[in-house]
Design a protein around this motif. Structure first.
Motif, mmCIF file in Angstrom:
data_model
loop_
_atom_site.group_PDB
_atom_site.id
_atom_site.type_symbol
_atom_site.label_atom_id
_atom_site.label_comp_id
_atom_site.label_asym_id
_atom_site.label_seq_id
_atom_site.Cartn_x
_atom_site.Cartn_y
_atom_site.Cartn_z
ATOM 1 N N TYR A 151 61.284 115.230 56.373
ATOM 2 C CA TYR A 151 62.081 114.029 56.130
ATOM 3 C C TYR A 151 61.234 112.759 56.084
ATOM 4 O O TYR A 151 61.491 111.869 55.273
ATOM 5 C CB TYR A 151 63.188 113.907 57.183
ATOM 6 C CG TYR A 151 64.138 115.087 57.154
ATOM 7 C CD1 TYR A 151 64.777 115.454 55.968
ATOM 8 C CD2 TYR A 151 64.370 115.863 58.293
ATOM 9 C CE1 TYR A 151 65.632 116.545 55.927
ATOM 10 C CE2 TYR A 151 65.222 116.953 58.256
ATOM 11 C CZ TYR A 151 65.856 117.286 57.076
ATOM 12 O OH TYR A 151 66.690 118.374 57.026
ATOM 13 N N ASP A 152 60.195 112.686 56.921
ATOM 14 C CA ASP A 152 59.328 111.508 56.864
ATOM 15 C C ASP A 152 58.607 111.433 55.517
ATOM 16 O O ASP A 152 58.485 110.353 54.929
ATOM 17 C CB ASP A 152 58.303 111.544 58.010
ATOM 18 C CG ASP A 152 58.934 111.261 59.360
ATOM 19 O OD1 ASP A 152 59.897 110.472 59.417
ATOM 20 O OD2 ASP A 152 58.465 111.834 60.364
ATOM 21 N N ILE A 191 61.116 110.383 52.853
ATOM 22 C CA ILE A 191 61.416 108.948 52.964
ATOM 23 C C ILE A 191 60.287 108.121 52.363
ATOM 24 O O ILE A 191 60.527 107.126 51.675
ATOM 25 C CB ILE A 191 61.677 108.569 54.442
ATOM 26 C CG1 ILE A 191 63.034 109.135 54.895
ATOM 27 C CG2 ILE A 191 61.649 107.056 54.631
ATOM 28 C CD1 ILE A 191 63.268 109.057 56.385
ATOM 29 N N ARG A 213 67.627 108.946 50.698
ATOM 30 C CA ARG A 213 66.876 108.398 51.831
ATOM 31 C C ARG A 213 67.779 108.291 53.058
ATOM 32 O O ARG A 213 67.366 108.599 54.184
ATOM 33 C CB ARG A 213 66.281 107.042 51.456
ATOM 34 C CG ARG A 213 65.276 106.517 52.479
ATOM 35 C CD ARG A 213 64.600 105.249 51.997
ATOM 36 N NE ARG A 213 65.503 104.104 52.007
ATOM 37 C CZ ARG A 213 65.168 102.866 51.651
ATOM 38 N NH1 ARG A 213 63.924 102.628 51.221
ATOM 39 N NH2 ARG A 213 66.029 101.879 51.683
ATOM 40 N N LYS A 230 67.424 110.079 56.816
ATOM 41 C CA LYS A 230 67.497 109.339 58.082
ATOM 42 C C LYS A 230 68.599 109.901 58.972
ATOM 43 O O LYS A 230 68.441 109.981 60.199
ATOM 44 C CB LYS A 230 67.714 107.856 57.795
ATOM 45 C CG LYS A 230 66.505 107.189 57.156
ATOM 46 C CD LYS A 230 66.779 105.739 56.760
ATOM 47 C CE LYS A 230 65.542 105.115 56.105
ATOM 48 N NZ LYS A 230 65.781 103.726 55.666
ATOM 49 N N LYS A 250 67.371 112.873 60.682
ATOM 50 C CA LYS A 250 66.429 112.510 61.754
ATOM 51 C C LYS A 250 67.151 111.920 62.970
ATOM 52 O O LYS A 250 66.511 111.633 63.981
ATOM 53 C CB LYS A 250 65.419 111.479 61.237
ATOM 54 C CG LYS A 250 64.407 112.025 60.254
ATOM 55 C CD LYS A 250 63.412 110.936 59.859
ATOM 56 C CE LYS A 250 62.587 110.510 61.076
ATOM 57 N NZ LYS A 250 61.649 109.408 60.754
ATOM 58 N N GLU A 259 68.746 109.022 62.848
ATOM 59 C CA GLU A 259 68.725 107.549 62.725
ATOM 60 C C GLU A 259 70.016 107.113 62.023
ATOM 61 O O GLU A 259 70.027 106.671 60.878
ATOM 62 C CB GLU A 259 67.487 107.118 61.942
ATOM 63 C CG GLU A 259 66.187 107.501 62.636
ATOM 64 C CD GLU A 259 64.946 107.192 61.802
ATOM 65 O OE1 GLU A 259 65.082 106.823 60.613
ATOM 66 O OE2 GLU A 259 63.838 107.337 62.345
ATOM 67 N N LYS A 267 70.506 103.437 60.581
ATOM 68 C CA LYS A 267 69.661 103.234 59.408
ATOM 69 C C LYS A 267 70.207 104.018 58.213
ATOM 70 O O LYS A 267 70.144 103.553 57.073
ATOM 71 C CB LYS A 267 68.220 103.654 59.713
ATOM 72 C CG LYS A 267 67.502 102.737 60.696
ATOM 73 C CD LYS A 267 66.075 103.222 60.934
ATOM 74 C CE LYS A 267 65.335 102.306 61.909
ATOM 75 N NZ LYS A 267 63.951 102.778 62.164
ATOM 76 N N ALA A 268 70.734 105.191 58.490
ATOM 77 C CA ALA A 268 71.330 105.992 57.419
ATOM 78 C C ALA A 268 72.535 105.265 56.825
ATOM 79 O O ALA A 268 72.671 105.175 55.592
ATOM 80 C CB ALA A 268 71.750 107.358 57.958
#
Length: 203
Positions: A69-70, A73, A94, A98, A101, A103, A106-107
């Motif tokens: 995922y990083d 992104i 993206r 997130k 992950k 997040e 942020k998602a």
């Protein structure tokens, strides 16, 4: 086809042509589920032509598929700086990375941006609902699932997610009907069957 691409690379093509060949061979490997080889070729294409949104997108999608995922992104960040006509889709992808992950906020931010860019971006609408459900914001999650079904009535994922929330709300007949629609739309979608079974057990 692999041999043809190898021969093309041995011929010493121009930099842009070489990038094109690596990307094309990467797609071939990807379709064959040779993911390590696909990643190597996509990366070489990106290295040779870093301004190509197609090459960055395909590597990002492969990375996402492989749960990097990083890395995904990073590629989607790269895409957002390019002249790219699918930015709402990129924002949705993206955001999904997130969300995976953990997040969540942020998602949701990325999903909001994707929907603002394209109000019919169903993937973003559905997954914003999933993110909101994760935050126990159930009423707004349901509004997202309702909107997704309005935009795309054939979205079996949206109908399954809506069915899950209807179960939580105790509206079992509505949930069961929704989940039957989901399995009718996608007969092999296991999640819909699992939720349909849960609704039946609770009745």
């Amino acid at each position: 086809a692999v041999e043809i691409y190898a021969a093309a690379l041995e011929a010493g093509p121009s930099r842009n042509t070489e990038a094109y060949v690596y990307h094309a061979r990467g797609q071939l490997w990807h379709n064959k589920r040779e993911y390590i080889r696909a990643y190597a070729d996509y990366s070489r294409a990106v290295e040779l032509d870093p301004k190509s949104p197609v090459y960055a997108n395909d590597r990002g999608m492969l990375r996402m598929q492989q749960k990097d995922y990083d890395g995904a992104i990073a590629d989607f960040d790269r895409l957002m700086q390019m002249d790219w006509n699918k930015k709402s889709w990129t924002l949705a992808m993206r955001g999904w990375c997130k969300l995976k992950k953990g997040e969540t906020d942020k998602a949701i931010d990325d999903f909001d941006k994707a929907i603002k860019a394209d109000p019919k971006e169903v993937f973003a609408i559905v997954n914003r609902g999933v993110a909101r459900r994760t935050k126990r914001d159930l009423s707004r999650a349901m509004r997202d699932f309702d909107t997704a079904v309005e935009v795309e009535g054939t979205s079996y994922v949206a109908r399954t997610e809506r069915g899950q929330l209807l179960i939580l709300a105790g509206r079992l007949d509505d949930a069961f009907a929704e989940l039957i629609m989901a399995t009718d739309l996608r007969p092999d979608y296991g999640m819909a069957y699992a939720q349909r079974g849960l609704a039946y057990e609770k009745k």
